[in-house]
Design a protein around this motif. Structure first.
Motif, PDB file in Angstrom:
ATOM      1  N   PHE A   1      -4.745   3.278 -12.553  1.00  0.00           N
ATOM      2  CA  PHE A   1      -4.886   2.654 -11.395  1.00  0.00           C
ATOM      3  C   PHE A   1      -4.539   1.116 -11.520  1.00  0.00           C
ATOM      4  CE2 PHE A   1      -6.881   0.120  -8.271  1.00  0.00           C
ATOM      5  CZ  PHE A   1      -6.640   0.455  -6.873  1.00  0.00           C
ATOM      6  N   ASP A   2      -5.095   0.649 -12.446  1.00  0.00           N
ATOM      7  CA  ASP A   2      -4.877  -0.637 -12.696  1.00  0.00           C
ATOM      8  C   ASP A   2      -3.470  -1.120 -13.164  1.00  0.00           C
ATOM      9  OD1 ASP A   2      -7.460  -1.485 -11.961  1.00  0.00           O
ATOM     10  OD2 ASP A   2      -8.283  -1.416 -14.160  1.00  0.00           O
TER      11      ASP A   2
ATOM     12  N   PHE B   1       2.601   1.758  -3.518  1.00  0.00           N
ATOM     13  CA  PHE B   1       1.561   2.205  -4.447  1.00  0.00           C
ATOM     14  C   PHE B   1       1.395   3.701  -4.369  1.00  0.00           C
ATOM     15  CE2 PHE B   1      -2.296   3.521  -6.387  1.00  0.00           C
ATOM     16  CZ  PHE B   1      -2.604   2.687  -7.264  1.00  0.00           C
ATOM     17  N   ILE B   2       1.209   4.095  -3.176  1.00  0.00           N
ATOM     18  CA  ILE B   2       1.009   5.528  -2.997  1.00  0.00           C
ATOM     19  C   ILE B   2       2.257   6.564  -3.271  1.00  0.00           C
ATOM     20  CG2 ILE B   2       0.441   7.414  -1.211  1.00  0.00           C
ATOM     21  CD1 ILE B   2      -2.049   5.642  -2.002  1.00  0.00           C
TER      22      ILE B   2
ATOM     23  N   VAL C   1       2.781  -2.898  -8.844  1.00  0.00           N
ATOM     24  CA  VAL C   1       3.230  -2.896  -7.563  1.00  0.00           C
ATOM     25  C   VAL C   1       3.083  -4.416  -6.983  1.00  0.00           C
ATOM     26  CG1 VAL C   1       2.272  -2.470  -5.070  1.00  0.00           C
ATOM     27  CG2 VAL C   1       2.614  -0.566  -6.803  1.00  0.00           C
TER      28      VAL C   1
ATOM     29  N   ALA D   1      -1.258  -0.759 -10.132  1.00  0.00           N
ATOM     30  CA  ALA D   1      -1.580  -1.885  -9.036  1.00  0.00           C
ATOM     31  C   ALA D   1      -1.017  -3.036  -9.714  1.00  0.00           C
ATOM     32  CB  ALA D   1      -3.153  -2.078  -9.000  1.00  0.00           C
ATOM     33  N   ASP D   2      -0.940  -3.459 -10.870  1.00  0.00           N
ATOM     34  CA  ASP D   2       0.031  -4.469 -11.477  1.00  0.00           C
ATOM     35  C   ASP D   2       1.161  -4.403 -11.266  1.00  0.00           C
ATOM     36  OD1 ASP D   2      -2.807  -5.705 -12.432  1.00  0.00           O
ATOM     37  OD2 ASP D   2      -2.343  -4.900 -14.323  1.00  0.00           O
TER      38      ASP D   2
ATOM     39  N   GLY E   1       0.728  -1.087  -0.016  1.00  0.00           N
ATOM     40  CA  GLY E   1      -0.053   0.000  -0.114  1.00  0.00           C
ATOM     41  C   GLY E   1       0.881   1.389  -0.076  1.00  0.00           C
TER      42      GLY E   1
ATOM     43  N   TYR F   1      -0.571   9.794 -13.901  1.00  0.00           N
ATOM     44  CA  TYR F   1      -1.531   8.733 -13.048  1.00  0.00           C
ATOM     45  C   TYR F   1      -2.877   9.313 -12.948  1.00  0.00           C
ATOM     46  CZ  TYR F   1      -3.598   6.079  -9.131  1.00  0.00           C
ATOM     47  OH  TYR F   1      -4.400   5.641  -8.243  1.00  0.00           O
ATOM     48  N   PHE F   2      -3.022  10.543 -12.845  1.00  0.00           N
ATOM     49  CA  PHE F   2      -4.310  11.155 -12.753  1.00  0.00           C
ATOM     50  C   PHE F   2      -5.072  11.420 -14.129  1.00  0.00           C
ATOM     51  CE2 PHE F   2      -2.032  12.258  -8.910  1.00  0.00           C
ATOM     52  CZ  PHE F   2      -2.852  11.961  -7.930  1.00  0.00           C
TER      53      PHE F   2
ATOM     54  N   GLY G   1      -6.768   7.741 -15.110  1.00  0.00           N
ATOM     55  CA  GLY G   1      -8.062   7.365 -14.312  1.00  0.00           C
ATOM     56  C   GLY G   1      -7.740   5.993 -13.912  1.00  0.00           C
ATOM     57  N   PRO G   2      -8.853   4.993 -14.031  1.00  0.00           N
ATOM     58  CA  PRO G   2      -8.900   3.992 -13.728  1.00  0.00           C
ATOM     59  C   PRO G   2      -7.872   2.888 -14.502  1.00  0.00           C
ATOM     60  CG  PRO G   2     -11.201   4.521 -14.019  1.00  0.00           C
ATOM     61  CD  PRO G   2     -10.181   5.463 -14.502  1.00  0.00           C
TER      62      PRO G   2
END
Lengths: 305, 101
Positions: A270-271, A252-253, A277, A274-275, A249, A262-263, A266-267
């Motif tokens: 994020f995906d 990721f942050i 990380v 996350a992959d 966690g 990143y912003f 969007g999703p």
């Protein structure tokens, strides 16, 4: 296809001053036009192993660096960056044309190449083990990256980590390593054979000098890599070499904080993150001795001494 | 219903709008992307369970203690306070909003 080194100085200057030099860096082609000798010198030295495309071909980015006209040509001459008719940067003294060129090349990628998740980070690889080094300025990221590259690690990027959204692979963008202030002499002493360009004092980041990317790293432009570790380096004078694990966690942050787009994504961003990380171990890394740092990174990559 | 803070509100809570929950969980860490605000949050597994439940149906505050007890080892002595604190946190992040059942 030919290399910048194949052109010769006269043809390089002609293309830069006329139709543009189509320079390939990683997955991108930039059309570069400039009438400034410092830009021609820098490209001739720092990008001599890079591929060039034939004039008139497709370019992802249009980069024009021009010396100011009128009185400014003679009185405190300036360099101006023109991107598709707009000038996103304030003019700089012409003596800073080369650092500005490098910043412009970074700007084009970080503001336009949204098919990648782009992190402000160096990436190096050895033995199939790619390590991402995200860090804010002043953390010793580029110094560590340059030292690792001078000891056999492949340079994928000093500044912009490109994560391919379709499969999470790291795409090489081997360009010069930007060294600042004291780091310049550190690397000169650590690796006397490294090719460093001239030092440019007085920039808003202090004195800047670039280290050329090794020819082998530039040639491996198509060899993508998978991230195994994400290491946040921090140089601290006199500190012991320590590697401290991070939770997923936290990792990721921290990576998201260092991502350019990143912003924007969007999703999908994020995906992708996350992959990334999921497949990599995160660490905080404190160091003061480059040799100790390199030995630790070699162990991470499974290199036996 | 007028807007109220989590501490003032003793009714039900829901997830605002039709936004999908984008999250990943690694042991005790949950990262969640809020599609509406574009913000990313580092949360606890307890928060995720609460959000997932509210994603299905608006939930009275009193029911959350039961839900958390089903999923986690909880301390009954502090549970009511923990639930209130969790709702305060999720509300301040705009991940939940008060509603009428």
């Amino acid at each position: 296809m030919s290399l910048v080194a194949d052109l010769g100085r006269a043809e390089l200057v002609r293309r830069l001053g006329g139709p543009g030099l189509l320079l390939r860096t990683g997955p991108f082609v930039s059309r570069i036009q400039s009438n400034i000798p410092l830009v021609a010198d820098g490209i001739g030295l720092m990008y001599r192993d890079n591929l060039i495309e034939e004039p008139g071909g497709f370019a992802d980015f249009q980069v024009r660096l021009r010396q100011s006209s009128g009185l400014r040509r003679w009185w405190h001459p300036q360099v101006r960056f023109d991107h598709d008719g707009r000038e996103p940067f304030a003019p700089l003294p012409v003596a800073q044309a080369w650092p500005m060129f490098e910043w412009v090349m970074n700007w084009c990628v970080s503001n336009r190449a949204h098919r990648y998740l782009i992190v402000h980070a160096a990436v190096i690889e050895r033995n199939g083990c790619a390590i991402i080094l995200p860090a804010p300025p002043g953390s010793g990221k580029s110094t560590l990256c340059a030292a690792l590259v001078c000891r056999g690690w492949r340079l994928l990027s000093d500044e912009l980590t490109l994560i391919r959204r379709s499969d999470g692979m790291l795409v090489p963008l081997a360009r010069p390593v930007s060294l600042k202030n004291a780091s310049i002499d550190v690397i000169r002493a650590f690796a006397p054979d490294a090719l460093l360009g001239p030092s440019v004092p007085g920039t808003n980041k202090g004195t800047i000098a670039h280290m050329k990317a090794p020819a082998t790293s530039v040639a491996q432009v198509g060899d993508v890599a998978r991230a195994r570790h994400i290491v946040f380096p921090r140089y601290e004078a006199g500190a012991a070499t320590t590697l401290t694990p991070m939770s997923k966690g936290q990792l990721f942050i921290r990576v998201a904080e260092n991502a350019f787009n990143y912003f924007v994504l969007g999703p999908a961003g994020f995906d992708c993150l996350a992959d990334l990380v999921e497949g990599a171990d995160g660490h905080e890394f404190c160091y003061s001795q480059l040799d100790e740092a390199i030995a630790l990174f070699d162990r991470l990559a499974g290199v036996t001494p | 219903m007028s807007l109220s803070t989590a501490s003032e509100h003793a009714g039900a809570w829901r997830r605002p709008g039709p936004a999908v929950l984008h999250y990943r969980q690694w042991q005790d860490d949950v990262v969640l992307f809020n599609e509406v605000s574009g913000a990313t949050h580092l949360l606890t597994p307890e928060a995720l369970v609460v959000l997932q439940h509210m994603d299905i149906t608006p939930t009275p505050e009193a029911a959350l203690a039961v839900i958390l007890r089903e999923h986690f080892e909880v301390d009954d002595a502090t549970l009511a306070h923990d639930v209130a604190e969790l709702l305060e946190q999720l509300s301040s992040l705009n991940l939940i909003e008060p509603c009428l059942l």
